[in-house]
Design an enzyme around this catalytic site. Sequence first.
Site, PDB file in Angstrom:
ATOM      1  N   LYS A 171      36.132  36.083  57.836  1.00  0.00           N
ATOM      2  CA  LYS A 171      35.822  36.951  58.984  1.00  0.00           C
ATOM      3  C   LYS A 171      34.889  36.242  59.952  1.00  0.00           C
ATOM      4  CE  LYS A 171      36.439  41.219  56.337  1.00  0.00           C
ATOM      5  NZ  LYS A 171      35.804  42.228  55.474  1.00  0.00           N
ATOM      6  N   GLN A 181      30.102  44.550  53.662  1.00  0.00           N
ATOM      7  CA  GLN A 181      31.252  44.264  52.800  1.00  0.00           C
ATOM      8  C   GLN A 181      31.196  45.152  51.540  1.00  0.00           C
ATOM      9  OE1 GLN A 181      33.789  42.262  53.599  1.00  0.00           O
ATOM     10  NE2 GLN A 181      34.856  42.561  51.669  1.00  0.00           N
ATOM     11  N   ASP A 202      34.294  48.548  61.152  1.00  0.00           N
ATOM     12  CA  ASP A 202      35.201  48.836  60.041  1.00  0.00           C
ATOM     13  C   ASP A 202      35.895  50.191  60.227  1.00  0.00           C
ATOM     14  OD1 ASP A 202      35.664  47.016  57.946  1.00  0.00           O
ATOM     15  OD2 ASP A 202      33.673  47.348  57.090  1.00  0.00           O
TER      16      ASP A 202
HETATM   17  N1  GUN Z   1      36.296  45.314  51.085  1.00  0.00           N
HETATM   18  C1  GUN Z   1      37.644  45.218  51.017  1.00  0.00           C
HETATM   19  N2  GUN Z   1      38.173  45.449  52.229  1.00  0.00           N
HETATM   20  C2  GUN Z   1      37.151  45.713  53.065  1.00  0.00           C
HETATM   21  C3  GUN Z   1      37.077  46.003  54.458  1.00  0.00           C
HETATM   22  O1  GUN Z   1      38.060  46.118  55.182  1.00  0.00           O
HETATM   23  N3  GUN Z   1      35.825  46.176  54.953  1.00  0.00           N
HETATM   24  C4  GUN Z   1      34.726  46.081  54.178  1.00  0.00           C
HETATM   25  N4  GUN Z   1      33.545  46.290  54.758  1.00  0.00           N
HETATM   26  N5  GUN Z   1      34.758  45.814  52.897  1.00  0.00           N
HETATM   27  C5  GUN Z   1      35.980  45.623  52.350  1.00  0.00           C
END
Ligand code: GUN
Length: 280
Positions: free
Chosen positions: A50, A94, A117
């Site tokens: 990311k 995350q 998100d």
């Molecule tokens: N863990 C797995 N997928 C995601 C996501 O799309 N966002 C976040 N913050 N954590 C995750």
Amino acid sequence: MSARILDGKVIALEVTEALRPRIAQLARPPGLAVVLVGDDPASAVYVRNKTRRAGELGMVQRQITLPATTSEADLLALVDALNADDAIDGILVQLPLPAGLDKDRVLDRIAPEKDVDGFHPINTGKLWQRRPALVPCTPAGVVELLRRTGVALRGVDAIVVGRSNIVGKPMVALLEQQDCTVTLAHSRTRDLAGAVGRADVVVAAVGVLELVKGAWIKPGAIVIDVGMNKRPDGKLGGDVEFGPATERAGWITPVPGGVGPMTIAMLLANTVGAAERASR
Ligand code: GUN
């Protein structure tokens, strides 16, 4: 018949390259903060991907890594500081969080306008009311993949397999906005084979390796596989039996290289959108 492949890597590149002129228009680069608590190896890989792509696009990216022993008070204080930071437009914490940290309390603390998100209940509610909102990245990426097929979605039967807050439920809202007739199937669904077999669009997001059998797929259907499961040999596999499904589907996403890259692309698109709104 052999399905056409929806290449998420290529489409994600197109989506993110299209952000460059929007970024160039802004008085300051969009800022994305990614918070990783603990040392889950899979999460570390996601976070690195990311932030790397954000950096390539000239965005300000701040990765904050905290030990698994971090207290909830300290994590909430960090979120407060990022909420107040004018250089940061998007905040992502995350998941999963280590045991002892309340995910809902932490996510609810993120300012809704910085919630790239799309997990904050304010954004969830706005999504279901069809009001402008930050939309969860994976289902937003699925909509973009569907759009790229050129197939008209109005009135078609869609099924979402899996009812998570991150993918399944917002996916239902977005497919309804595309005028699909949507079924939400889950682990208690009695006749999953029958329900999948009626669908023109299948979105599999359960996290069970090859739960959706190729023989269930309606001929010509679009199959989007959100699954990221470990095979016995250690390689990644989806929620759909890929080989047999390609014999029946019209379009299909591979795993890896389908939905995964789109999630990152939509996160960056959400961050640029948040920066544009903050600049007004
Ligand atoms: N863990 C797995 N997928 C995601 C996501 O799309 N966002 C976040 N913050 N954590 C995750």
